[in-house]
Design a protein around this motif. Structure first.
Motif, PDB file in Angstrom:
ATOM      1  N   ILE B  91      44.535 -10.490 -11.540  1.00 46.73           N
ATOM      2  CA  ILE B  91      45.902 -10.164 -11.976  1.00 46.73           C
ATOM      3  C   ILE B  91      46.893 -10.250 -10.809  1.00 46.73           C
ATOM      4  O   ILE B  91      48.033 -10.673 -10.983  1.00 46.73           O
ATOM      5  CB  ILE B  91      45.932  -8.766 -12.645  1.00 46.73           C
ATOM      6  N   GLY B  92      46.423  -9.869  -9.648  1.00 43.98           N
ATOM      7  CA  GLY B  92      47.298  -9.937  -8.468  1.00 43.98           C
ATOM      8  C   GLY B  92      47.773  -8.579  -8.007  1.00 43.98           C
ATOM      9  O   GLY B  92      48.608  -8.466  -7.107  1.00 43.98           O
ATOM     10  N   TRP B  93      47.237  -7.525  -8.621  1.00 43.80           N
ATOM     11  CA  TRP B  93      47.601  -6.181  -8.197  1.00 43.80           C
ATOM     12  C   TRP B  93      46.979  -5.859  -6.837  1.00 43.80           C
ATOM     13  O   TRP B  93      45.895  -6.373  -6.510  1.00 43.80           O
ATOM     14  CB  TRP B  93      47.062  -5.145  -9.189  1.00 43.80           C
ATOM     15  N   PRO B  94      47.642  -4.990  -6.052  1.00 48.65           N
ATOM     16  CA  PRO B  94      47.011  -4.541  -4.830  1.00 48.65           C
ATOM     17  C   PRO B  94      45.796  -3.677  -5.147  1.00 48.65           C
ATOM     18  O   PRO B  94      45.789  -3.033  -6.196  1.00 48.65           O
ATOM     19  CB  PRO B  94      48.110  -3.695  -4.163  1.00 48.65           C
ATOM     20  N   PRO B  95      44.783  -3.651  -4.335  1.00 45.46           N
ATOM     21  CA  PRO B  95      44.673  -4.295  -3.025  1.00 45.46           C
ATOM     22  C   PRO B  95      44.100  -5.701  -3.059  1.00 45.46           C
ATOM     23  O   PRO B  95      43.598  -6.185  -2.041  1.00 45.46           O
ATOM     24  CB  PRO B  95      43.707  -3.354  -2.288  1.00 45.46           C
ATOM     25  N   PHE B  96      44.190  -6.384  -4.237  1.00 44.16           N
ATOM     26  CA  PHE B  96      43.657  -7.742  -4.301  1.00 44.16           C
ATOM     27  C   PHE B  96      44.774  -8.772  -4.505  1.00 44.16           C
ATOM     28  O   PHE B  96      44.552  -9.838  -5.074  1.00 44.16           O
ATOM     29  CB  PHE B  96      42.585  -7.845  -5.402  1.00 44.16           C
ATOM     30  N   GLY B  97      45.982  -8.413  -4.033  1.00 38.10           N
ATOM     31  CA  GLY B  97      47.069  -9.382  -4.084  1.00 38.10           C
ATOM     32  C   GLY B  97      46.916 -10.397  -2.957  1.00 38.10           C
ATOM     33  O   GLY B  97      46.342 -10.092  -1.907  1.00 38.10           O
ATOM     34  N   ASN B  98      47.415 -11.595  -3.206  1.00 35.42           N
ATOM     35  CA  ASN B  98      47.335 -12.623  -2.154  1.00 35.42           C
ATOM     36  C   ASN B  98      48.670 -13.324  -1.942  1.00 35.42           C
ATOM     37  O   ASN B  98      48.726 -14.388  -1.325  1.00 35.42           O
ATOM     38  CB  ASN B  98      46.242 -13.649  -2.478  1.00 35.42           C
ATOM     39  N   GLY B  99      49.723 -12.743  -2.512  1.00 35.81           N
ATOM     40  CA  GLY B  99      51.050 -13.302  -2.310  1.00 35.81           C
ATOM     41  C   GLY B  99      51.398 -14.434  -3.250  1.00 35.81           C
ATOM     42  O   GLY B  99      52.497 -14.975  -3.194  1.00 35.81           O
ATOM     43  N   LYS B 100      50.449 -14.797  -4.147  1.00 34.84           N
ATOM     44  CA  LYS B 100      50.719 -15.936  -5.036  1.00 34.84           C
ATOM     45  C   LYS B 100      51.307 -15.499  -6.371  1.00 34.84           C
ATOM     46  O   LYS B 100      51.658 -16.331  -7.192  1.00 34.84           O
ATOM     47  CB  LYS B 100      49.429 -16.722  -5.273  1.00 34.84           C
ATOM     48  N   GLY B 101      51.361 -14.209  -6.598  1.00 35.81           N
ATOM     49  CA  GLY B 101      52.003 -13.730  -7.825  1.00 35.81           C
ATOM     50  C   GLY B 101      51.030 -13.424  -8.935  1.00 35.81           C
ATOM     51  O   GLY B 101      49.812 -13.473  -8.773  1.00 35.81           O
ATOM     52  N   ILE B 102      51.614 -13.148 -10.095  1.00 37.83           N
ATOM     53  CA  ILE B 102      50.850 -12.672 -11.243  1.00 37.83           C
ATOM     54  C   ILE B 102      49.833 -13.711 -11.719  1.00 37.83           C
ATOM     55  O   ILE B 102      50.128 -14.904 -11.736  1.00 37.83           O
ATOM     56  CB  ILE B 102      51.819 -12.293 -12.400  1.00 37.83           C
ATOM     57  N   ALA B 103      48.648 -13.221 -11.993  1.00 35.86           N
ATOM     58  CA  ALA B 103      47.546 -14.033 -12.540  1.00 35.86           C
ATOM     59  C   ALA B 103      46.996 -15.038 -11.536  1.00 35.86           C
ATOM     60  O   ALA B 103      46.157 -15.857 -11.889  1.00 35.86           O
ATOM     61  CB  ALA B 103      47.962 -14.773 -13.809  1.00 35.86           C
ATOM     62  N   LYS B 104      47.487 -14.954 -10.291  1.00 40.25           N
ATOM     63  CA  LYS B 104      46.992 -15.916  -9.300  1.00 40.25           C
ATOM     64  C   LYS B 104      46.237 -15.214  -8.185  1.00 40.25           C
ATOM     65  O   LYS B 104      45.959 -15.801  -7.136  1.00 40.25           O
ATOM     66  CB  LYS B 104      48.161 -16.726  -8.749  1.00 40.25           C
ATOM     67  N   GLY B 105      45.926 -13.953  -8.417  1.00 42.74           N
ATOM     68  CA  GLY B 105      45.164 -13.221  -7.414  1.00 42.74           C
ATOM     69  C   GLY B 105      43.700 -13.619  -7.461  1.00 42.74           C
ATOM     70  O   GLY B 105      43.247 -14.247  -8.408  1.00 42.74           O
ATOM     71  N   SER B 106      42.970 -13.265  -6.429  1.00 49.31           N
ATOM     72  CA  SER B 106      41.521 -13.453  -6.473  1.00 49.31           C
ATOM     73  C   SER B 106      40.886 -12.386  -5.607  1.00 49.31           C
ATOM     74  O   SER B 106      41.491 -11.895  -4.644  1.00 49.31           O
ATOM     75  CB  SER B 106      41.118 -14.849  -5.983  1.00 49.31           C
ATOM     76  N   PHE B 107      39.688 -12.019  -6.014  1.00 55.57           N
ATOM     77  CA  PHE B 107      38.967 -10.982  -5.287  1.00 55.57           C
ATOM     78  C   PHE B 107      38.798 -11.397  -3.825  1.00 55.57           C
ATOM     79  O   PHE B 107      39.065 -10.624  -2.901  1.00 55.57           O
ATOM     80  CB  PHE B 107      37.610 -10.739  -5.957  1.00 55.57           C
ATOM     81  N   GLU B 108      38.374 -12.616  -3.638  1.00 56.08           N
ATOM     82  CA  GLU B 108      38.030 -13.058  -2.286  1.00 56.08           C
ATOM     83  C   GLU B 108      39.266 -13.065  -1.372  1.00 56.08           C
ATOM     84  O   GLU B 108      39.237 -12.520  -0.259  1.00 56.08           O
ATOM     85  CB  GLU B 108      37.417 -14.474  -2.313  1.00 56.08           C
ATOM     86  N   SER B 109      40.347 -13.691  -1.850  1.00 66.99           N
ATOM     87  CA  SER B 109      41.516 -13.798  -0.976  1.00 66.99           C
ATOM     88  C   SER B 109      42.162 -12.438  -0.733  1.00 66.99           C
ATOM     89  O   SER B 109      42.636 -12.142   0.368  1.00 66.99           O
ATOM     90  CB  SER B 109      42.540 -14.784  -1.556  1.00 66.99           C
ATOM     91  N   GLY B 110      42.163 -11.594  -1.782  1.00 63.88           N
ATOM     92  CA  GLY B 110      42.738 -10.258  -1.625  1.00 63.88           C
ATOM     93  C   GLY B 110      41.953  -9.439  -0.627  1.00 63.88           C
ATOM     94  O   GLY B 110      42.508  -8.818   0.290  1.00 63.88           O
ATOM     95  N   LEU B 111      40.639  -9.463  -0.802  1.00 64.80           N
ATOM     96  CA  LEU B 111      39.785  -8.669   0.087  1.00 64.80           C
ATOM     97  C   LEU B 111      39.884  -9.185   1.521  1.00 64.80           C
ATOM     98  O   LEU B 111      39.922  -8.401   2.478  1.00 64.80           O
ATOM     99  CB  LEU B 111      38.327  -8.719  -0.401  1.00 64.80           C
ATOM    100  N   GLU B 112      39.937 -10.496   1.654  1.00 61.84           N
ATOM    101  CA  GLU B 112      40.003 -11.088   2.985  1.00 61.84           C
ATOM    102  C   GLU B 112      41.220 -10.567   3.764  1.00 61.84           C
ATOM    103  O   GLU B 112      41.149 -10.330   4.977  1.00 61.84           O
ATOM    104  CB  GLU B 112      40.072 -12.626   2.855  1.00 61.84           C
TER     105      GLU B 112
END
Lengths: 472, 387
Positions: B91-112
């Motif tokens: 979804i892109g919510w913190p703490p798994f946000g990656n700056g790409k916006g809604i529905a573009k989040g990912s576990f890996e990039s957020g966690l990284e």
């Protein structure tokens, strides 16, 4: 633009001929169905896909309304306003694209125009997502509530519209030219759908809001004690069974046994109400099977053990049966056909029930792996009716709009073939005799015995078989 | 003669084939949904109920029940991301946000983006995620402290869930002195009821103060969830519960429910306590399995004092987004027959549900509506309940 009302409809006038011998046509079409299903599922419905309409009610509404429009276009309007000549000579793929685009446009006009704008803005506020949102409901649920209500209209209409054609044989307007006939039957079935909607779903919608809207609807619904729930899912159960029974009667049953009645009005009335009676029996049975397998419901609890979900699941189970029913009829030549009509009907019934059970198990074991839906039976967002009806829509487009391309092609029926197909509407191949009476009595005992056996086995089966770990 | 026989046999078969349908459909319609058909269920046994001891009392402190602060915002995000079935990590919510916006989040990039900051520097991690994540102002979290007095007088402390926002949960922990209890290893275990964002994603806040705390999770946790536990710096024992009932101490068990939950989560666990001379108490994070399903399971599988279901605490997951469905009214109507002495509810129970409970005269323990809780009709942040 009007067409002759006495000429046979396009679907009745054509014969679908295999392009290749053997199983290749069925295999080719199955492959096409699979590709179209998965591609369109990904584009429109899949929660991981592009438009993500499976919220679930938004996607469900479109899915159900498309089904209705397909029925209207092919069955009720006999492809009007498209000319018969164009229907006959146009390449199936072009025809499929044009007719599908036309159906989608009509669907959007009805949903966005009639329901959301006309009814929603000037009559019933819960039909308008904008009005609900303006009254403080979050956008998501404003859309879900409105689309649920609009979808329920389609559920009811998808029983009544084909029932008018199949059971009532378009009477008393069957001989009217198009579009008079189509408009009349559409309006009549729409009127009946509206009445059934108010008797079944309006109370459900009225208690969606706090406090219960008791001045505009009966709250809670009159069915509460009987169904052990205030939810309108009770009605979804039997209405879905009606829809499935209409197609059961039309396809693998070849309108047997009501087509044995020679008097027109009696046959039509018996067929219409007989379909309802069979559907109610099916509904009660499917509900009972769940209780036998999973245990008696606990009112107020959620999901698998909730009466409201079990009624909904009745409809879902019925739809799992509709898929093989249509497949057998469309792509397997309504096999088997070598025996007498009653025996063929019985064998097809057993075959499709077995196939439906296989489909049911495979769906719940695997759907979450490739459709993006939730694992489990009873998640509020798990609606197997959406993918199954989505698939059915594609099958209908393939057979009605595309003449079964690529495996089949349409050729005009001969006069003899047209007369033979009339045998399906009024049959004379089963006549009363003492032997038939004895067979009937023995069969009834056998049917009851099968029922008793199934009821005895189901609790044991429920203990022994686990489709999804945890069975939720 | 032979032709007659053939005809007669053919007629018999046609009749029999028709009769099978008539008999089966007739039986289905006339028997299936009748009182006679349901007599068999009346004899169903209550099950082999398990003795699990007793405790003297249980006290629950609501650290935070406000999982998010704006329903419209939360549902808007879910809708924009594709609805209730989308994977929560995308979804892109913190703490798994990656700056790409809604529905573009990912576990890996957020966690990284926060891997090196958790659990040591949560302020920095959350500050970064307020830039990368979608609507970082909305998260709160669910967590409660459970204090159990054994029959011998020993006090055991446990945490149920660890909330969502690092910032909100850290402040809530400090408000209730959970930080000090964790640092002193006074809290014996953390039970993560399920994998949802608002119960689980605030895990680093607990581990910041005690990274060796034993953690209990449902076996339905996805690989991302299990990876997050490790990445958050957990060094203690991890119990992935496979058994339906897991004993913790005499009088306290964890019960596992295999239930599909929105946004691609599977399974929830609840806690059950046998309070000496009072009866059974259930404490849950969200009760996605359904409070009455939970009650029925415990009633059939546990032995408890007084043979009475004494009380419940937690989110009852009825109208979490202030949505409604007639089936929830089934619950509101049916709850009376369970005769709970105390109902402590909040969080995903929903304000509408609490109002309906109060209107029907149910023994709902009221709260004080402090620290951003919305209504005094249920237990709010900082409120306590004792069984």
């Amino acid at each position: 633009m009007e067409t002759d009302g006495t000429a046979p409809g396009y679907l009745e006038s054509r014969k679908l001929v295999k392009r290749w011998s053997g199983p290749w046509p069925a295999l080719a079409n199955t492959l096409l169905l699979a590709i179209l299903f998965y591609a369109t599922w990904w584009i429109f419905q899949d929660p991981r896909g592009i438009m993500r309409l499976y919220t679930p009610y938004v996607g469900y509404m479109y899915c159900r309304w498309l089904l209705i429009i397909l029925i209207w276009v092919a069955y009720i309007f006999d492809f009007w306003p498209f000319r018969r000549g164009w229907i006959g000579r146009t390449h199936p793929v072009v025809k499929g694209l044009v007719l599908t685009a036309f159906s989608v446009a009509v669907m959007l006009l009805i949903i966005e125009g009639f329901f959301m704008r006309v009814l929603g803005d000037y009559g019933i506020s819960y039909m308008s997502p904008d009005r609900l949102e303006a009254m403080g409901i979050t956008r998501f649920y404003a859309l879900e509530y409105a689309t649920e209500a609009i979808m329920m209209f389609a559920v009811i209409a998808s029983w009544l519209s084909p029932a008018w054609v199949v059971a009532v044989e378009n009477a008393p307007w069957g001989k009217l030219p198009q579009p008079t006939r189509g408009v009349t039957i559409m309006l009549v079935t729409f009127l009946f759908s509206t009445i059934v909607y108010f008797l079944t779903m309006h109370s459900h919608m009225a208690i969606l809001f706090y406090p219960w809207q008791q001045y505009t609807a009966i709250t809670p619904g009159y069915w509460e004690t009987f169904a052990n729930t205030v939810s309108g899912n009770f009605h979804i159960g039997w209405i879905m069974c009606c829809t499935v029974t209409v197609w059961l009667y039309e396809t693998i049953w070849e309108r047997y046994p009501f087509n044995l009645i020679q008097t027109d009005w009696l046959r039509r009335l018996t067929a219409f109400f007989g379909i309802i009676a069979i559907a109610v029996a099916l509904c009660f049975f499917l509900y009972y099977t769940q209780d036998l397998v999973w245990g008696e419901t606990i009112r107020g609890t959620k999901r698998l053990m909730a009466p409201d979900w079990r009624w909904l699941h009745v409809g879902e189970m019925a739809i799992f049966w509709l898929v093989p029913m249509l497949f057998l009829n469309f792509y397997c030549g309504n096999w088997p056909t070598r025996f007498s009509r009653p025996v063929n009907v019985l064998l097809r019934t057993f075959i499709t029930i077995a196939a439906a059970i296989v489909l049911y198990v495979v769906y719940y074991k695997t759907a979450h792996l490739f459709l993006g839906v939730q694992k489990g039976f009873s998640h509020p967002q798990q609606f197997p009716m959406i993918p199954t009806i989505w698939l059915i829509n594609i099958m209908l487009i393939n057979m009605w709009f595309m003449d079964g391309w690529p495996g089949w092609k349409a050729v005009p029926k001969t006069t003899e073939e047209l007369a033979a197909s009339h045998q399906e509407i009024v049959a004379r191949d089963v006549k009363w005799s003492p032997a038939l009476g004895v067979g009937l009595a023995v069969g009834v005992v056998g049917g009851v015995a099968i029922y008793v056996l199934v009821v005895a086995v189901l609790p044991w089966l429920g203990q022994m078989v686990t489709i999804i770990e945890g069975s939720t | 003669m032979s032709e007659e026989k053939t005809t007669s046999r053919r007629d018999f078969v046609m009749g029999a084939a028709t009769g099978v349908g008539v008999g089966a459909i007739g039986a289905m319609g006339l028997y299936s949904y009748t009182p006679a058909a349901y007599r068999r269920f009346a004899k169903a046994p209550r099950g082999n109920r398990e003795e699990f001891g007793a405790v003297r009392r249980v006290r629950v402190t609501n650290i935070s029940e406000t999982s998010w602060f704006d329903n419209g915002m939360l549902m808007g995000d879910i809708m924009a991301a594709g609805g209730l079935l989308v994977n929560q990590y995308t979804i892109g919510w913190p703490p798994f946000g990656n700056g790409k916006g809604i529905a573009k989040g990912s576990f890996e990039s957020g966690l990284e983006s926060i891997r090196k900051m958790i659990p040591g520097d949560l302020d920095e991690a959350w500050a970064l995620q307020t830039k990368l994540g979608v609507h970082p102002e909305n998260p709160g979290g669910f967590s409660c402290l459970i204090e159990v007095e054994s029959l011998d007088g020993t006090i055991h402390k446990y945490l149920l869930d660890s909330g969502w926002s690092f910032d909100w949960m850290d402040k809530a922990f400090k408000r209730e002195k959970i930080d000090q209890m964790l640092a002193a290893h006074d809290i014996e275990a953390l039970f993560l009821s399920h994998e949802h964002w608002d119960h689980f994603w605030g895990l680093p806040v607990t581990l910041k103060y005690d990274n060796r705390i034993p953690i209990y999770v449902h076996s339905g946790y996805y690989k991302e969830g299990l990876q997050y536990i490790g990445a958050s710096g957990h060094k203690g024992k991890l119990v992935i519960q496979d058994k339906p009932i897991e004993k913790v101490i005499p009088g306290m068990v964890v019960i596992k429910y295999d239930v599909p939950i929105i946004n691609r989560v599977f399974g929830e666990t609840s806690l059950a306590f046998n309070i000496k001379d009072k009866g059974l108490v259930s404490i849950s994070g969200c009760n996605h399995q359904g409070i009455l399903q939970c009650t029925a399971y415990m009633r059939n599988n546990l032995k408890y004092d007084n043979n009475k279901f004494y009380g419940i605490y937690g989110g009852l997951h009825i109208s979490p987004f202030e949505d409604w469905d007639p089936k929830y009214d089934d619950l509101v109507i049916a709850l009376r027959q369970y005769e709970f002495e105390k109902i402590g509810c909040n969080h995903c129970t929903g304000v509408i549900t609490a109002h309906k409970f109060v209107e029907r005269g149910y023994p709902v323990v009221k709260g004080t509506a402090r620290f951003r809780s919305k209504t005094p009709d249920y237990l709010g942040n900082g409120d306590t309940i004792e069984f």
